[in-house]
Design an enzyme around this catalytic site. Structure first.
Site: not given
Ligand code: 13P
Length: 319
Positions: A50, A83-84, A184-185, A215, A218, A260, A264
């Site tokens: 990223s 990424d992004h 995300h997150g 995306h 997780s 991601d 983490r």
């Molecule tokens: P997570 O936060 O669900 O791991 O997603 C990561 C992601 O989409 C990175 O682009």
């Protein structure tokens, strides 16, 4: 073997009903954990960086770490993906830096502007042999400086399948990240997880054989959430995408699944555990090592959820 792009991977993933893991890397331990899992499981790999990772670790360190991963694993196809990327300039910089795949995320901009900047990135990237992922619709949650819509509103910002067709035709992008209810997150859902498989299905019908990306995928694994909360952390309401939903999407047109947060959390859980159980420990190898091992085991497990374990050979480029 050198870094590859994701064309062959997506072709095989689409045809054979699996997805490739897009795993985010920020340092040596995370990369080593991921790479040792893919080496053992013989899976194709997308390592993604990223803008935050570039700022944190610097591109030259990340590139050197990835070069070692590539050199040590000649039988595994590895993509280095941005990424992004948020602007044409950030994507151009990554193309110039040797990335084999870049994402332009202009999904917050109006449709026509998203098309315009994506098309410009595609033109530059393709002229340099690099593939492009774009995004349409909006995800929820927060990923570094990418702030999405509120999780209460994500179902109002799902990808519109009709727009997806027009977007892909006009931009020439190679894959498309769709908004299908993920964020995300670590806080993806307030009550129960809900993905819009109908959106994935509809886009897939309207864009046959076109690779989609999910995306925010997780799962916020219970094992790590419990360890974090047990050893002084504070993530009681964390909730992710159930793994059976990931497997279901991977069997559909979703060819890349981004992870991601699970990396983490694995690292954080193990570090917290060592700090709590061995408070006299101060050798970073004694807590980063178990973190790296936890990442390896978690990624190995994910490769089976995605269905890409054992698929490295068929994803190798023929040229
Ligand atoms: P997570 O936060 O669900 O791991 O997603 C990561 C992601 O989409 C990175 O682009």
């Amino acid at each position: 073997m050198a870094l590859v792009d994701s064309k062959k991977m997506f072709e095989m993933a689409y045809k054979n009903g699996y997805a490739i893991g897009g795993f985010n890397v920020n340092n040596m331990e995370i990369t080593q954990g991921i790479v040792s899992a893919i080496a053992e499981e013989k899976a194709p790999l997308i390592l993604q960086i990223s803008r935050g990772a570039r700022k944190y670790a610097s591109m030259s360190y990340l590139r050197a770490i990835i070069d070692v991963a590539v050199a040590e694993n000649p039988d595994i196809p590895i993509v280095m993906h941005l990424d992004h990327g948020d602007t044409f300039e950030s994507c151009k910089q990554c193309v110039d830096d040797g990335f084999t795949s870049v994402m332009i995320d202009a999904s917050k901009q109006p449709f026509e502007e998203n098309i315009e900047v994506t098309k410009k990135v595609v033109e530059y990237a393709h002229a340099n042999g690099v593939v492009v992922e774009a995004e349409l619709g909006q995800l929820g949650g927060i990923e570094e400086d990418v702030v999405g819509v509120s999780t209460n509103d994500i179902h109002k910002h799902l990808t519109d399948p009709d727009q997806a067709v027009e977007f892909v035709e006009k931009t020439g992008c190679d894959s498309l990240a769709v908004a299908c209810g993920t964020s995300h997150g670590a806080y993806k859902f307030k009550t129960e997880p809900k993905l819009a498989f109908d959106v994935i299905q509809r886009v897939a019908e309207m864009l046959p054989e076109f690779p989609l990306v999910m995306h925010g995928s997780s799962s916020v694994l219970k094992e790590f959430k419990d360890l974090i909360n047990k050893y002084g952390g504070d993530m009681p309401d964390a909730m992710g995408v159930p793994e059976d939903a990931i497997s279901q999407a991977a069997k559909m047109a979703v060819c890349k699944v981004n992870i991601d947060t699970d990396l983490r959390m694995a690292l954080t859980a193990k570090i917290r555990q060592v700090f709590a159980e061995k408070p006299a420990e101060f050798d970073p190898r004694k807590y980063l090592g178990p973190g790296r091992e936890a990442i390896k085991d978690m990624v190995a497990h994910k490769l089976h959820i995605l269905g890409c374990a054992g698929k490295a050979a068929e994803c190798m480029h023929s040229n």
